[in-house]
Motif scaffolding. Structure first.
Motif, mmCIF file in Angstrom:
data_model
loop_
_atom_site.group_PDB
_atom_site.id
_atom_site.type_symbol
_atom_site.label_atom_id
_atom_site.label_comp_id
_atom_site.label_asym_id
_atom_site.label_seq_id
_atom_site.Cartn_x
_atom_site.Cartn_y
_atom_site.Cartn_z
ATOM 1 N N SER A 26 0.833 -1.197 0.000
ATOM 2 C CA SER A 26 0.000 0.000 0.000
ATOM 3 C C SER A 26 0.869 1.249 0.000
ATOM 4 O O SER A 26 1.934 1.279 0.630
ATOM 5 C CB SER A 26 -0.911 0.025 1.232
ATOM 6 O OG SER A 26 -1.812 -1.060 1.206
ATOM 7 N N ALA A 27 0.416 2.279 -0.712
ATOM 8 C CA ALA A 27 1.147 3.544 -0.742
ATOM 9 C C ALA A 27 1.236 4.129 0.661
ATOM 10 O O ALA A 27 0.269 4.100 1.421
ATOM 11 C CB ALA A 27 0.461 4.520 -1.686
ATOM 12 N N SER A 28 2.400 4.662 0.998
ATOM 13 C CA SER A 28 2.610 5.197 2.343
ATOM 14 C C SER A 28 1.998 6.588 2.520
ATOM 15 O O SER A 28 1.705 7.001 3.636
ATOM 16 C CB SER A 28 4.110 5.256 2.653
ATOM 17 O OG SER A 28 4.782 6.100 1.724
ATOM 18 N N THR A 29 1.836 7.318 1.407
ATOM 19 C CA THR A 29 1.312 8.675 1.479
ATOM 20 C C THR A 29 -0.191 8.677 1.265
ATOM 21 O O THR A 29 -0.678 8.109 0.277
ATOM 22 C CB THR A 29 1.958 9.571 0.405
ATOM 23 O OG1 THR A 29 3.369 9.438 0.459
ATOM 24 C CG2 THR A 29 1.559 11.023 0.611
ATOM 25 N N PRO A 30 -0.984 9.294 2.168
ATOM 26 C CA PRO A 30 -2.423 9.415 1.930
ATOM 27 C C PRO A 30 -2.684 10.077 0.583
ATOM 28 O O PRO A 30 -1.973 11.014 0.188
ATOM 29 C CB PRO A 30 -2.897 10.276 3.095
ATOM 30 C CG PRO A 30 -1.885 10.050 4.169
ATOM 31 C CD PRO A 30 -0.583 9.875 3.453
ATOM 32 N N ALA A 31 -3.701 9.601 -0.131
ATOM 33 C CA ALA A 31 -3.952 10.049 -1.502
ATOM 34 C C ALA A 31 -4.160 11.556 -1.602
ATOM 35 O O ALA A 31 -3.585 12.227 -2.462
ATOM 36 C CB ALA A 31 -5.169 9.315 -2.061
ATOM 37 N N GLU A 32 -4.967 12.115 -0.717
ATOM 38 C CA GLU A 32 -5.236 13.546 -0.781
ATOM 39 C C GLU A 32 -3.959 14.353 -0.543
ATOM 40 O O GLU A 32 -3.709 15.367 -1.208
ATOM 41 C CB GLU A 32 -6.299 13.953 0.238
ATOM 42 C CG GLU A 32 -6.674 15.426 0.159
ATOM 43 C CD GLU A 32 -7.786 15.793 1.118
ATOM 44 O OE1 GLU A 32 -8.173 16.981 1.159
ATOM 45 O OE2 GLU A 32 -8.278 14.906 1.841
ATOM 46 N N GLN A 33 -3.141 13.882 0.371
ATOM 47 C CA GLN A 33 -1.875 14.566 0.659
ATOM 48 C C GLN A 33 -0.961 14.545 -0.563
ATOM 49 O O GLN A 33 -0.315 15.544 -0.883
ATOM 50 C CB GLN A 33 -1.184 13.894 1.837
ATOM 51 C CG GLN A 33 0.185 14.475 2.180
ATOM 52 C CD GLN A 33 0.841 13.746 3.346
ATOM 53 O OE1 GLN A 33 0.179 13.392 4.321
ATOM 54 N NE2 GLN A 33 2.134 13.488 3.233
ATOM 55 N N ALA A 34 -0.912 13.396 -1.254
ATOM 56 C CA ALA A 34 -0.048 13.276 -2.434
ATOM 57 C C ALA A 34 -0.481 14.248 -3.528
ATOM 58 O O ALA A 34 0.351 14.905 -4.161
ATOM 59 C CB ALA A 34 -0.078 11.845 -2.957
ATOM 60 N N ILE A 35 -1.788 14.340 -3.759
ATOM 61 C CA ILE A 35 -2.276 15.232 -4.810
ATOM 62 C C ILE A 35 -2.076 16.694 -4.432
ATOM 63 O O ILE A 35 -1.673 17.518 -5.259
ATOM 64 C CB ILE A 35 -3.752 14.930 -5.116
ATOM 65 C CG1 ILE A 35 -3.863 13.545 -5.769
ATOM 66 C CG2 ILE A 35 -4.351 16.008 -6.028
ATOM 67 C CD1 ILE A 35 -5.285 13.103 -6.034
#
Length: 373
Positions: free
Chosen positions: A42-51
């Protein structure tokens, strides 16, 4: 990004119209257990944070990723490597029941775009840690799948996956209008899928990865008193918006293919012919390109192409049709080659897609994502 010895190259592919049997994606839904040699993380960065991280200013400052291989090798000889099983294919999105047709024109695929990410275990605020690669949407049960190279998702020096990973199909930096850069939305990573032999052994014969992304969002950025503010709306599933390339494996090592990507890096001699702002393509016939003397690439295929860093992860597409802008993913830009020793990249290569590749693809193609949390 290219796998660059320590430079990178990408294969050029040619257009051939043939009939491929319409395959299906077998397997159960997202809860299925993947084979033991498939690494799913799983990606370590929350999706909203990444965007939110990737503001227009940061995208402009991201550098082409150059953590691959670059090879200088004269007189590369092919091998008689054979497929490890019967050939198979999964049709592109929207063409499950259509027949192949020829096209004289080359329309660039909507499925191809840029991925952006930051280096792990380093300060994400430092521009020196901002990177980009190329990638493509590919057919999957939930229309949420992106294909790229493993070195565009996994940092072998830190032994972990990259942070703040997003995909922007049809990325275009041709002007200053932000909306033009992400016409079909931005898609954040949920799950990375790679082969254990790359993650553990750093074996570039397995330099491919498939990333499940959340449903996309369309972002409108605006600077207010020097600070970026954004408004967003749900864009839906990746495959519904741009389609997805088909997938094929255990094919001949000699195929006409197209290669697409966003090259931007320089050649070994310092010449920099590409900007990375727009998509480029190469076309040619692949051949086996092993390099066992120094880098142990035993199962790569490649062709003539002058792509540089930045195009890493872009697709090699077989039987590409300009009318539908789709074909069959048969490789990814992995390694850049200088075969005549003149300090200019002249070939690109990809791992040969075989049954091991299909295992990773199949596991990823059956993972569900949905909307961002």
């Amino acid at each position: 990004m290219y796998s660059r010895a320590r430079r990178i190259a990408i294969p050029l592919a040619g257009l051939v119209a043939i009939g491929l049997a319409a395959g299906t994606i077998s397997g159960t839904a997202a809860s299925a257990t993947a084979p033991s040699d498939v690494v799913a993380k799983s990606a370590s960065t929350p999706a909203e944070q990444a965007i939110q991280f990737w503001t227009p200013d940061r995208m402009k400052l991201a550098s082409d990723y150059d953590d691959g291989l670059d090879l200088s090798s004269k007189g590369v000889k092919g091998t008689n490597d054979a497929p490890d099983g019967p050939a198979g294919s999964v049709p592109p999105i929207g063409e499950e029941k259509t027949k192949a047709t020829k096209s004289k024109h080359v329309n660039l695929p909507n499925t191809v775009g840029r991925v952006f990410f930051t280096l792990p275990k380093k300060d994400p605020r430092d521009p020196r840690n901002w990177r980009y690669c190329s990638a493509s949407s590919v057919q999957g049960k939930y229309r949420n799948l992106v294909a790229t190279t493993a070195h565009c998702v996994y940092d072998t020096s830190k032994n972990t996956f990259y942070d703040n990973w997003i995909f922007i199909p049809s990325y275009w930096d041709g002007n200053n209008v932000w909306e033009g850069k992400a016409p079909y939305g931005i898609y954040a990573a949920k799950t990375f899928n790679a082969h254990d032999d790359f993650v553990v052994k750093e074996d570039y014969d397995y330099d491919y990865a498939f990333v499940n992304v959340y449903n996309g969002i369309k972002v409108k950025w605006e600077k207010v008193n020097g600070v970026w503010k954004w408004t967003v709306k749900n864009a839906g599933r990746l495959g519904d918006n741009v389609g997805g390339q088909g997938f094929t494996w255990n094919r001949s090592t000699k195929l006409n293919v197209f290669s697409f990507g966003y090259p931007a890096g320089e050649h070994p001699d310092g010449d920099k012919p590409f900007t990375g702002r727009t998509m480029k393509y190469c076309y040619g016939k692949t051949k086996p390109m092993p390099e066992a003397r120094k880098y142990n690439l035993q199962e790569h295929i490649g062709f003539k192409c002058s792509f540089t860093a930045g195009a890493s992860g872009g697709p090699l597409i077989y039987n590409y049709k300009s009318a539908s802008r789709t074909g069959y993913l048969v490789g990814v830009n992995s390694v850049a080659w200088d075969t005549d020793g003149n300090d200019r990249f002249d070939h690109i290569s990809s791992p040969y897609f075989n049954t091991d590749t299909y295992k990773v693809y199949k596991a990823a193609a059956n993972r569900w994502t949905g909307n961002m949390p």
